[in-house]
Each structure stands twice: as structure tokens, then as C-alpha cells.
Design a protein around this motif. Structure first.
Motif, mmCIF file in Angstrom:
data_model
loop_
_atom_site.group_PDB
_atom_site.id
_atom_site.type_symbol
_atom_site.label_atom_id
_atom_site.label_comp_id
_atom_site.label_asym_id
_atom_site.label_seq_id
_atom_site.Cartn_x
_atom_site.Cartn_y
_atom_site.Cartn_z
ATOM 1 N N ASP A 3 0.826 -1.208 0.000
ATOM 2 C CA ASP A 3 0.000 0.000 0.000
ATOM 3 C C ASP A 3 0.863 1.261 0.000
ATOM 4 O OD1 ASP A 3 1.042 -0.154 2.534
ATOM 5 O OD2 ASP A 3 -0.889 -0.034 3.586
ATOM 6 N N ARG A 4 2.164 1.073 -0.165
ATOM 7 C CA ARG A 4 3.054 2.242 -0.219
ATOM 8 C C ARG A 4 3.055 2.836 -1.626
ATOM 9 N NH1 ARG A 4 8.014 -0.883 2.781
ATOM 10 N NH2 ARG A 4 7.737 -2.157 0.916
ATOM 11 N N GLU A 5 3.233 4.137 -1.665
ATOM 12 C CA GLU A 5 3.366 4.806 -2.954
ATOM 13 C C GLU A 5 4.665 4.367 -3.616
ATOM 14 O OE1 GLU A 5 3.748 9.374 -4.748
ATOM 15 O OE2 GLU A 5 3.280 9.028 -2.614
ATOM 16 N N SER A 6 4.662 4.262 -4.928
ATOM 17 C CA SER A 6 5.869 3.844 -5.635
ATOM 18 C C SER A 6 6.200 4.836 -6.747
ATOM 19 C CB SER A 6 5.698 2.445 -6.231
ATOM 20 O OG SER A 6 4.709 2.440 -7.243
ATOM 21 N N MET A 7 7.487 4.899 -7.073
ATOM 22 C CA MET A 7 7.976 5.765 -8.144
ATOM 23 C C MET A 7 8.948 4.953 -8.994
ATOM 24 S SD MET A 7 8.698 9.252 -5.934
ATOM 25 C CE MET A 7 9.254 10.177 -7.372
ATOM 26 N N PRO A 8 8.785 4.977 -10.337
ATOM 27 C CA PRO A 8 9.666 4.201 -11.215
ATOM 28 C C PRO A 8 10.825 5.064 -11.743
ATOM 29 C CG PRO A 8 7.771 4.953 -12.462
ATOM 30 C CD PRO A 8 7.603 5.505 -11.071
ATOM 31 N N TYR A 9 11.989 4.447 -11.850
ATOM 32 C CA TYR A 9 13.175 5.093 -12.433
ATOM 33 C C TYR A 9 13.921 4.059 -13.266
ATOM 34 C CZ TYR A 9 12.555 8.982 -9.165
ATOM 35 O OH TYR A 9 12.059 10.047 -8.476
ATOM 36 N N ALA A 151 12.862 0.300 -0.692
ATOM 37 C CA ALA A 151 11.821 1.085 -0.018
ATOM 38 C C ALA A 151 12.474 1.906 1.076
ATOM 39 C CB ALA A 151 10.752 0.175 0.576
ATOM 40 N N THR A 152 12.038 3.137 1.211
ATOM 41 C CA THR A 152 12.542 3.969 2.302
ATOM 42 C C THR A 152 11.843 3.576 3.595
ATOM 43 O OG1 THR A 152 10.910 5.723 1.963
ATOM 44 C CG2 THR A 152 12.962 5.863 0.704
ATOM 45 N N PRO A 169 4.161 6.265 5.844
ATOM 46 C CA PRO A 169 4.764 5.018 5.350
ATOM 47 C C PRO A 169 5.918 5.324 4.388
ATOM 48 C CG PRO A 169 2.668 5.420 4.254
ATOM 49 C CD PRO A 169 2.795 6.466 5.328
ATOM 50 N N GLY A 170 6.797 4.382 4.256
ATOM 51 C CA GLY A 170 7.918 4.539 3.338
ATOM 52 C C GLY A 170 7.467 4.577 1.889
ATOM 53 N N LEU A 171 8.407 4.959 1.049
ATOM 54 C CA LEU A 171 8.155 5.093 -0.379
ATOM 55 C C LEU A 171 8.922 4.008 -1.114
ATOM 56 C CD1 LEU A 171 7.119 6.927 -2.774
ATOM 57 C CD2 LEU A 171 9.326 8.090 -2.611
#
Length: 544
Positions: A3-9, A151-152, A169-171
Motif C-alpha cells: 500500500d506504499r506509494e511507488s515511483m519508477p526510475y 523502499a525507504t 509510510p515509506g516510499l
């Protein structure tokens, strides 16, 4: 599903040190890829500590015009000295007896922390996203077992595990490739080595503990660019030495390194450092000066034979996470920069070929052909020679080996290592060491030193110095080793209280932790496991 937000790189880099930032810069120099750098310190440079005398070869390859704006360029090395100390005097080791590659000609001395701040500016100008204050706390995996990213850590978790009102929550940061540039004994790197068996074909890594202070001194005593290294007193059975670097603005960086292979559990590396400053030559330099900063950090000393497998599906180890330190030169920044560049070039090629989460075999192949390998192979027997035969004889053997390799007739073998935590003898088998009380002028206690490191952790958070078995310190370490954590920690984190009443208890003052990792390395039963605290915690080093 998380349920954590995610960012792609395209590439995520853990750690904004010289390796991580150089990798990010090189990726952007090569083309249009998305790059993110995570830094657990409150700002870039907050956790960076090094002597430092820096060979510019890596910077010259990465950013040829760096001398125009980088603060490191202010102080080229002008003098090079090596002192062999006795308690009351010194002798100068002839520089002509050292192999040419040990010369500091063309190097620079200054703050590695400020150099990294400058590198971060160059990276951001190229479009790299840098997130300070975000600690990578967990490795993420794809269904096939390859590394997916990191994840942070969660923010706002109380010591008892409950969520505080400011909980976040972590990212999750997902990447085609993830580079681990955590520095020495990174907690995620340690897990990667275990999961992917990265150390199966190498020797154990061994370490030193480096402690450093910055002093403002009398301008009449300041010689910009003067570099001094010392060996000998005050160390006896242990080996290591001191350094004095005259940097810009009438400031000297001085410090002391103790190899963590020492056997006497009564030894205090911090105590040896404070005692070293009372040598007549060093005391005369510091007299009338002011101590302005303090810090400590473990250093890789294993050399070429301790470099693990560098790649695994979806990622790579770069910089001090892999251990590219030239021990006799006391330099690792240039090799860190180069390793980051080589990993970046391999990842860029893989991304361009639409590959993802495979092993970047081009990276170790290129590194093995680079000047990193050439340089480290020449000095691979130095640390084990000194560790085995002691300071005097070991230095002679190591010097002979380096000269033979300089002449391309090197010894036909590579010496091995044993892990540092296996080297301690029982307390009753070793002499106690009586360290003088700090005088508050040249020598100081641990707590006043930690104050100068600007160390801080959110008090109500889970303790990041975890014990696999909480009974081991008192049940095992105290009777056998007089609980050496009280002495090997350079920040006063660990203490045993209640011995005088017959009810000893092991206390962890986690707020004092300067993230040096010595406890994770030297604990004789490997009972202490350092894990990342909440992002932004730890030291905040200025100009270190």
C-alpha cells in the motif's frame, strides 16, 4: 500488494557519496535516463567523513573542468611526510624508499563532504533527483528473485512500534537497476551479500576505525597542502597510525586509524587517538588551537582479495560498498568515482538494449581491465603482512612486496584475511590499558566529541542497534572480554551499568551513534546488527 506509494526510475542509487553521485552524473552524461539518489543523511555530505587526500584521476575523467569550481581545488598537496613516532620523538621515513605510486604529487586535500555537496550540484544540474533525509531500509524483489528497487523507512514510528501522529509510510522506488553505494558495511549491502552469496569467492573484508577532528590552528603554524602520516606510538600490539592534513583557512584535519584486527579487548581506539595528540610534535601544532568538529567511520582494509562479486540480478555494488580502498595510500575516493562510472556505463548500455534486472556483467569485466584493478593488485598484500607480522616487520615485508610489484616481479601469492571479530583474546589474557584522563585542551571525552559531530536521532523511535540475543553482552561478552563494546565504540553508545551492585545491565545509548559501523564489525559474537534509523538521523558533519 504494497500500500506504499511507488515511483519508477531507470536507475536508483542508494547513497550520495562519491560513488553514487559519480554514477548518477555519468548516467546523465550518457543520455536520457531517469536517475534517483537516496541519501539517509539530513543533507548530502552530512554523513561523509574522510581524511582526505584525494587523487584527482577519477574527477578528471568524470568532470575534466572540476578545478574551476570544486572546493577541493583550493588546496593542492605541497609537502609529504611520514613520521615514525616514539613516545617522546620521531624519525622521518625517507620518501625515496617508497614506491613511486605512493607519492602524493598531484593530489589535493580538503573536505570530502563538501566535494560531495559540489558533486550533488553537478548531478542536479543534469536532472538527477536527489532525496536527502530518506533512508533506504528494505530491498524489493521481483517475482523471479531479481532486485526490483528499495523502499525507504517509515517515518513517525515510536520505539514500541506504534504509529505516532506524524506517521508516514515509506516510499517504494522501482528501478531497472539499483546501485548500492552505502559505504562501508552498508546494512542492505550486507543482506545482498548473504542472499546472493557474493562473498563465496573472496576473502573476508577487514576494517579499520578512523576517527577525525578538525582544528583551527595558529596561522603561523599552518602550511597549506602539508600532509603528514604517522605510525608507531602509541599503538603496541595493534597497528594503525595518524594523519595531519593542512587544509584551507588555517585548518588542519587530523585523525587516527586503528585496524579492527586488534586482539586486546581493553584497547580503546578513541583513547589511542586522544593519547596520540599528546605527542610533543602534535601537541606543539595544536597548542593555542580550537577543536571544531569530530567524527568516526569504519574503513575497508581488505584490498583486492576482499572485493566480492559486484553484480547480481537487477543491481550492483559500487564504491566502498564493494571495498575499493587502496590501504597503503589511504585513498578510496578516486576508485569509488571510477567504479560508479563503470557501473553507470554498463547499466546505460543494458537499458539501451531494453534489458532489465539481469546481471550487469559488463561492469566487473570493465573494472577488471581498469586502473582500479591494476592499482589494488599492487598493494593486496600490505594489510595482511602488517596484520600478521606487526607494525615494524610487517611494514618492511609490505614495502618489499610493493617494490617487487612496482618492478613487475611481485610475490607469486596473495595473503588471506581472518574476520576482525575473531581476533579478540580473552580479557584475562591481555594487559589492561590505563588511558589518561582527558585534559580538555588536547584530549577530550567521547560525549563532548559526539556533541561536535552534531549527531541527533529522533528519541522515540525503534533502536537501530539491534541485538540478536539480548543476553549475550552480559552472559558471554562481559566475563570473557569485559564487554569490549564499551571501548571499541568511539561515541559512547554502549555501557555496562550496575556492576558495582552485582546487577550488571547492558545499555545502548542509540542517540549517540555516529553510524561508524564498528559495533557491527568487531562484536566478538556478531550479536549486534546495525540497521538504518529514521531518515535524517545521525551526524551532521560540517566540512568533514
Amino acid at each position: 500488494m504494497s500500500d506504499r506509494e511507488s515511483m519508477p526510475y531507470d536507475v536508483v542509487i542508494v547513497g550520495a557519496g562519491p560513488a553514487g553521485l559519480s554514477a548518477a552524473i555519468r548516467l546523465k552524461q550518457l543520455g536520457d535516463v531517469s536517475v534517483c539518489v537516496l541519501e539517509k543523511g539530513s543533507e548530502v555530505g552530512a554523513h561523509i567523513l574522510s581524511g582526505a587526500v584525494i587523487d584527482p584521476i577519477g574527477l578528471d575523467e568524470l568532470l575534466p573542468d572540476w578545478r574551476d569550481s570544486c572546493p577541493l581545488a583550493r588546496t593542492p598537496v605541497t609537502e609529504n611526510h611520514h613520521w615514525v613516532l616514539t613516545q617522546a620523538g620521531k624519525s622521518e621515513f625517507p620518501h625515496a624508499l617508497m614506491p613511486p605510486f605512493m607519492n602524493n604529487k598531484g593530489t589535493y586535500t580538503g573536505s570530502l563532504a563538501n566535494t560531495c555537496r559540489w558533486l550533488a550540484e553537478q548531478a542536479e544540474a543534469l536532472g538527477v533527483e536527489i532525496f536527502p533525509g530518506f533512508a533506504a531500509a528494505e530491498i524489493l524483489f521481483n517475482d523471479d528473485g531479481s532486485v526490483k528497487g528499495v523502499a525507504t523507512g517509515d517515518m513517525g514510528v515510536a520505539r514500541d512500534g506504534t504509529h505516532k501522529p506524524d506517521y508516514q509510510p515509506g516510499l517504494e522506488l522501482h528501478a531497472k537497476y539499483t546501485f548500492f553505494a552505502e559505504g562501508v558495511r552498508g546494512h542492505l549491502t550486507k543482506e545482498l551479500k548473504r542472499l546472493f552469496d557474493l562473498e563465496r569467492d573472496c576473502q573476508p573484508q577487514v576494517y579499520g576505525l578512523g576517527m577525525k577532528e578538525l582544528w583551527d590552528i595558529d596561522p603561523a603554524k599552518h602550511v597549506p597542502g602539508k600532509v603528514v602520516h604517522t605510525q608507531g606510538w602509541p599503538l603496541d600490539d595493534a597497528w594503525g597510525g595518524g594523519f595531519i592534513y593542512h587544509q584551507a583557512d588555517n585548518q588542519v584535519a587530523l585523525g587516527f586509524v586503528v585496524a579492527l584486527s586488534y586482539k586486546n579487548p581493553h584497547l580503546s581506539p578513541f583513547g589511542e587517538f586522544q593519547r596520540w595528540k599528546h605527542h610533543p610534535e602534535i601537541a606543539a601544532l595544536l597548542e593555542g588551537g580550537t577543536r571544531v568538529s569530530y567524527g568516526a567511520r569504519a574503513i575497508n582494509e581488505g584490498g583486492w582479495q576482499s572485493v566480492p562479486k559486484l553484480v547480481f540480478p537487477g543491481g550492483a555494488l559500487i564504491g566502498c560498498s564493494a571495498g575499493f580502498v587502496n590501504v597503503p595510500r589511504i585513498k578510496g575516493t578516486h576508485t569509488a568515482i571510477k567504479s560508479g562510472m563503470l557501473a553507470a556505463e554498463a547499466a546505460f548500455e543494458a537499458i539501451g538494449a531494453d534489458r532489465q534486472a539481469d546481471e550487469l556483467s559488463a561492469y566487473p569485466a570493465a573494472l577488471n581491465k581498469s586502473w582500479i584493478a591494476t592499482e589494488l593488485k599492487k598493494v593486496r598484500n600490505v594489510e595482511p603482512f602488517v596484520a600478521k607480522f606487526g607494525d615494524t616487520a610487517g611494514t618492511l615485508f609490505a614495502g618489499a612486496d610493493m617494490w617487487m610489484r612496482q618492478l613487475k616481479i611481485g610475490l607469486p601469492f596473495t595473503l588471506k584475511h581472518k574476520p576482525d571479530h575473531t581476533k579478540l583474546w580473552r580479557a584475562d589474557q591481555q594487559p589492561k590499558i590505563d588511558y589518561p584522563k582527558p585534559d580538555g585542551k588536547l584530549s577530550f571525552d567521547k560525549l563532548s566529541s559526539v556533541f561536535l559531530s552534531n549527531t541527533n536521532h529522533e528519541e522515540d523511535q525503534p533502536i537501530h542497534l539491534t541485538l540478536k540475543d539480548p543476553d549475550v553482552p552480559i552472559r558471554h561478552n562481559l566475563p570473557l572480554y569485559d564487554e569490549p563494546a564499551q571501548r571499541y565504540c568511539p561515541a559512547g553508545v554502549y555501557e555496562v551499568v550496575g556492576q558495582e551492585t552485582g546487577d550488571p545491565k547492558f545499555v545502548i545509548n542509540a542517540q549517540n551513534c555516529v553510524h561508524c559501523k564498528t559495533c557491527d564489525i568487531k562484536d566478538p559474537t556478531q550479536n549486534i546488527n546495525w540497521v538504518v534509523p529514521e531518515g535524517g538521523g545521525g551526524p551532521n558533519y560540517p566540512n568533514m
